[in-house]
Write an enzyme that holds these catalytic residues in place. Structure first.
Site, PDB file in Angstrom:
ATOM      1  N   MET A  27      -1.936   7.649  -2.766  1.00  0.00           N
ATOM      2  CA  MET A  27      -2.806   6.481  -2.957  1.00  0.00           C
ATOM      3  C   MET A  27      -2.332   5.639  -4.145  1.00  0.00           C
ATOM      4  O   MET A  27      -3.068   4.779  -4.637  1.00  0.00           O
ATOM      5  CB  MET A  27      -4.251   6.933  -3.164  1.00  0.00           C
ATOM      6  N   HIS A  34       3.115  13.275  -8.205  1.00  0.00           N
ATOM      7  CA  HIS A  34       3.633  12.630  -6.993  1.00  0.00           C
ATOM      8  C   HIS A  34       5.161  12.774  -6.930  1.00  0.00           C
ATOM      9  O   HIS A  34       5.737  13.001  -5.869  1.00  0.00           O
ATOM     10  CB  HIS A  34       3.283  11.136  -6.989  1.00  0.00           C
ATOM     11  N   GLN A 150      -8.058  19.850   0.713  1.00  0.00           N
ATOM     12  CA  GLN A 150      -7.396  18.832   1.544  1.00  0.00           C
ATOM     13  C   GLN A 150      -6.180  19.422   2.234  1.00  0.00           C
ATOM     14  O   GLN A 150      -5.981  19.258   3.453  1.00  0.00           O
ATOM     15  CB  GLN A 150      -7.001  17.659   0.643  1.00  0.00           C
TER      16      GLN A 150
END
Ligand code: AMP
Length: 273
Positions: A27, A34, A150
């Site tokens: 996002m 990341h 998730q």
């Protein structure tokens, strides 16, 4: 690095791709966490695709969709310098229709812990990940263990919907003092950041207890709650890798999870034992 902004264009671009493709959905407001996913994808695949999409359907009303940190230019630079081949930057209107077809998260696993704090959140997550995987059609897709629930639900989706992608779990990247990297850490002021360190301290203490042979989940949770106090605790939980709550730690099959709200910012972390 090729930048593409519509699903149609990306599908066209990758249509005849015969090499292995590693995909990292994000996002944005990229950080070293990341980058760990991107670097792992580079190691294991010939082509790396990163998406940056602030997915509106996974935010509940009143959550931080509008103020979520945006760092478009820095993100592009990080991707370029990390060797990303394709950066996908779609718009919400190109990802979603008006009369939306969507996925539903499982009734139990999708509505406990994070799903209890954010009911419906995982419907949005699964729907967008499904769409992104269908657009990119990667060999492997990379997700952080930091968002353990998730990761579990995406792995379950891929299995139960018979999808052809390998889901790769990547270890959590932390600051030197133990705070798990998160785009939302940008919301914390100096004092809140200091208070947030209790999260890592509580997880380290839990690990130490297990190493001393204390396997009783209640005792571990109790100890963590004491360390976290007086922070606002959303949950402290001990589950197995199938996300079923357990009363005794099973080494090699346990995740200890914590979520607290510090100064209005939701912070989550966990440890896999
Ligand atoms: P986000 O941009 O927050 O949706 O995160 C995109 C991906 O990066 C997800 O798979 C996250 O689990 C992963 N991620 C976020 N923070 C970290 C971290 N500190 N270490 C490893 N992976 C992370």
């Amino acid at each position: 690095m090729k930048i593409i902004s519509t699903p149609f264009e990306l599908k066209e671009y990758l249509k005849n791709e015969t090499q292995t493709v590693g995909f990292v959905p994000t996002m944005g407001a990229l950080h070293e966490g990341h980058r760990a996913l991107i670097l792992r994808a580079k190691e294991e695949n010939e082509v790396v695709v990163v998406s940056i999409f602030l997915n509106p359907t996974q935010f509940l009303k009143g959550e931080d969709l509008d103020k979520y940190p945006k760092k478009d230019e820095a993100d592009k630079l990080i991707c370029k310098l990390s060797g990303v081949d394709v950066l996908f930057l779609p718009q919400a209107e190109d990802m979603y229709g008006n009369d939306e077809v969507s996925l539903l998260a499982p009734k139990v696993r999708g509505y406990i812990l994070e799903g209890e704090s954010r009911p419906g959140h995982f419907n949005g997550v699964l729907t967008v990940v499904m769409k992104l995987l269908n657009i990119v059609n990667p060999t492997r897709a990379y997700f952080g263990k930091k968002d353990a629930q998730q990761l579990n639900l995406i792995t379950l989706m891929v299995k139960q919907l018979f999808m052809n992608v390998i889901i790769v779990a990547v270890d959590t990247v932390r600051e030197k003092d133990g705070l798990a990297l998160s785009s939302r850490n940008a919301y914390l002021n100096a004092q809140e950041r200091q208070e947030a360190l209790k999260i890592a301290t509580s997880l380290r203490s839990a690990t130490a207890m297990v190493m001393r042979g204390v396997l009783d989940a209640n005792a571990i949770v109790e100890n963590m709650r004491e360390i976290l106090s007086p922070l606002q605790i959303s949950y402290v939980a001990i589950v197995n890798r199938e996300f079923v709550q357990i009363s005794r730690v099973e080494l090699g099959n346990t995740i200890i999870l914590v979520e607290v709200v510090v100064g209005g910012t939701r912070l989550l972390d966990n440890i896999w034992l």
